[in-house]
Structures are given as structure tokens and as C-alpha cells.
Design an enzyme around this catalytic site. Structure first.
Site, short mmCIF file in Angstrom:
data_model
loop_
_atom_site.label_atom_id
_atom_site.label_comp_id
_atom_site.label_asym_id
_atom_site.label_seq_id
_atom_site.Cartn_x
_atom_site.Cartn_y
_atom_site.Cartn_z
N HIS A 141 0.84 -1.21 0.00
CA HIS A 141 0.00 0.00 0.00
C HIS A 141 0.87 1.25 0.00
CE1 HIS A 141 -3.05 2.77 2.09
NE2 HIS A 141 -3.53 2.53 0.88
N ARG A 142 0.74 2.07 -1.02
CA ARG A 142 1.57 3.27 -1.22
C ARG A 142 3.05 2.89 -1.16
NH1 ARG A 142 -1.64 7.23 3.10
NH2 ARG A 142 -3.72 6.39 2.68
N GLU A 201 0.42 -0.54 -4.78
CA GLU A 201 -0.64 0.43 -5.07
C GLU A 201 -0.04 1.82 -4.90
OE1 GLU A 201 -4.03 3.11 -3.44
OE2 GLU A 201 -2.05 2.63 -2.64
N ASP A 234 -0.99 6.34 -5.54
CA ASP A 234 -2.02 7.36 -5.77
C ASP A 234 -1.51 8.37 -6.80
OD1 ASP A 234 -3.85 6.51 -3.50
OD2 ASP A 234 -1.98 6.88 -2.42
N HIS A 280 -0.61 11.22 -2.11
CA HIS A 280 -1.91 10.82 -1.56
C HIS A 280 -2.82 11.96 -1.15
CE1 HIS A 280 -4.82 9.59 1.52
NE2 HIS A 280 -4.94 8.49 0.79
N GLU A 301 -4.13 4.06 -8.53
CA GLU A 301 -5.34 4.69 -8.01
C GLU A 301 -5.37 6.14 -8.46
OE1 GLU A 301 -6.09 4.98 -3.72
OE2 GLU A 301 -7.69 6.40 -4.22
N LYS A 355 -6.46 9.49 -7.91
CA LYS A 355 -6.93 10.16 -6.69
C LYS A 355 -7.48 11.53 -7.06
CE LYS A 355 -6.29 8.96 -2.64
NZ LYS A 355 -7.27 8.00 -2.09
N ASP A 374 0.21 -1.89 4.38
CA ASP A 374 1.37 -1.06 4.69
C ASP A 374 2.54 -1.93 5.13
OD1 ASP A 374 -0.21 1.25 4.33
OD2 ASP A 374 -0.87 1.18 6.43
#
Ligand code: G3P
Ligand code: MG
Length: 248
Positions: free
Chosen positions: A14-15, A41, A43, A56, A116, A118, A238
Site C-alpha cells: 500500500h503506497r 498500489e 495514488d 496521496h 489509483e 486520486k 502497509d
């Protein structure tokens, strides 16, 4: 159009690997790869001058040395900021990366990606088209296409027009009772939901409809195992290293 099945991993960084390196930075994506993640992933947003960057928040304060809104900041100004020191002194000097810089790195690292988009509905289309212009130019034809996702339907509609063969996922903050209609209308392959809104029967219904289910943000092994048992295809984490131990 022939569409290959979505080959998702059980764990998506995640990120990057947001618990052990500054989120949405090149250092973070390199960390995710080092920890064993196969996918990450990230943003995507646009700077004031329309450059897709990996970031993000709406504002700069939390994750950089800057202040104000990202949409009010040109790339040149953004590049002067430190996006690593807030996380830990060892990451000082880490910049906010452009989407292009990150995608080039992901290709080098052999990582697959969920982009993603955003943006709110008003900016979803231009943000998605800006991101796709970069991604289509950089991403190798022989690699699995990035999975495009967004809370903004305008972004998914733009993605369907501009890159119909790139898979799309509908991202939801709460449980969408109308998930069937929305994913059909947007021709989505997956539904991305906060894990709190998932139940065994909801997951089963979505899977029966032929969609993949992705859950964010899952940092505990016990929770990940329960979600996988229900049929959740992938969890965003994360702490990918924690969950990868229990995967398989
Ligand atoms: O794409 C899954 C997840 O990242 C969505 O929420 O706020 O972490 O971007 P957020
Ligand atoms: Mg995200």
C-alpha cells in the site's frame, strides 16, 4: 476484446510499504520489492501544471516539507520539497516522484501496479487521462497492464475510453449496495473496499458475479487470513512482509 484474467497477488504493497518507508516515494516502492511484494498500489494526482505525480493527500503538510494544496503547486516547486524526512531522518532528501519516474522504477524492479486515480468527480477525467498518457508511454507491452482504480466514476469512464484493455476496479469507501450496476456500467473487473465493510456473503456475491475483491488496508495477519478465507483476492497492506509470511 479478449481480456486475460486478472492475476492478482494475495498482498499488494500500500503506497509502497507505507509502514517502513515514506509512502508514495521511490524509496517506498524499492522497499516493497525488497520485502517481497509483487504488486504495489500508488495514488496519482496532477500538479498545478498538469504533471501526474504520485501523492496521496490534497495538501502537502503531512508528507512533505511544503505547505498548501497540491493543485496549487507546480512540479518545479514540488521537486524542491522533502518527502522523506517527516517519516525518518534516514529518508531525508527523498523527493515527491512523478508518475513517470515511479513507473520506470517499477518496471526495473519487476513490480506490477494498481494505479489509483486520486481525484474527486470534477477532476477525475483529466487526472486519469494525464496518468494514462504517461503510463501508456512507459509501461512495456509485454507486462500485465496496470489495474486502474478510483473512487471517482469520471476517472473510470475516462479510463474505459482511453485504454479499454487496461483493467478497471471500482474503489468504494463504504459498501455500495448498487455494486452490481456500477461495476457493470463501468465495465470493472474488480471491487476495492475497506475491509470493515466486507462479510463472507458480500465477498461471495461479488466473486459469483465474476469480479475480484480487493480489501484495504490490512496490516494484521489474522485479519488477512480471514479475508482470504472468505475469497478476497488481494489485500492492500502497509506491512506486506507481515502478511506474506502467512500467504499461500
Ligand atoms: O486503493 C486502496 C486505498 O489506497 C484507497 O484509500 O486513501 O489509502 O488511497 P487511500
Ligand atoms: Mg490509495
Amino acid at each position: 476484446l479478449t481480456v486475460p484474467p486478472l492475476a492478482l497477488p494475495q498482498v499488494i504493497g500500500h503506497r509502497g510499504a507505507a509502514a517502513s518507508a515514506p509512502e508514495n516515494t521511490k524509496a517506498g516502492f524499492a522497499r516493497a520489492a525488497a520485502l517481497g511484494a509483487a504488486w504495489v498500489e500508488l495514488d496519482v494526482q496532477l500538479t498545478r501544471d498538469g504533471i501526474p505525480v504520485v501523492f496521496h493527500d490534497d495538501t502537502l503538510e503531512r508528507t512533505t516539507s511544503g505547505r498548501g494544496a497540491l493543485v496549487d503547486t507546480d512540479l518545479a516547486g514540488l521537486k524542491r520539497l522533502d518527502a522523506g524526512a517527516w517519516f525518518a531522518p534516514g529518508f531525508a532528501g527523498e523527493p515527491v516522484p512523478t508518475l513517470e519516474e515511479v513507473l520506470v522504477l517499477l518496471v526495473e524492479l519487476g513490480l506490477s501496479v494498481n494505479l489509483e486515480i486520486k481525484a474527486g468527480e470534477a477532476r477525475g477525467r483529466e487526472t486519469c487521462l494525464g496518468g494514462l498518457a504517461v503510463a501508456c508511454a512507459v509501461w512495456p507491452a509485454d507486462r500485465p497492464k496496470p489495474l486502474m482504480s478510483s473512487f471517482a466514476e469520471s476517472a473510470l469512464i475516462a479510463a474505459a475510453e482511453a485504454a479499454p484493455e487496461w483493467p478497471r476496479g471500482l474503489l468504494c469507501e463504504t459498501w455500495p449496495e448498487d455494486w452490481r450496476q456500477r461495476t457493470t456500467r463501468l465495465d470493472c473487473r474488480s471491487l476495492h473496499v475497506h475491509w470493515r465493510h466486507l462479510t463472507a456473503s458480500r465477498v461471495a456475491a461479488v466473486k459469483e458475479a465474476g469480479l475480484a475483491v480487493l480489501a484495504y488496508t490490512v496490516n494484521e495477519r489474522r485479519l488477512a487470513r480471514r479475508l482470504w478465507d472468505w475469497g478476497v483476492d488481494a489485500v492492500f497492506s502497509d506491512r506486506p512482509e507481515r502478511l506474506l509470511v502467512g500467504a499461500g
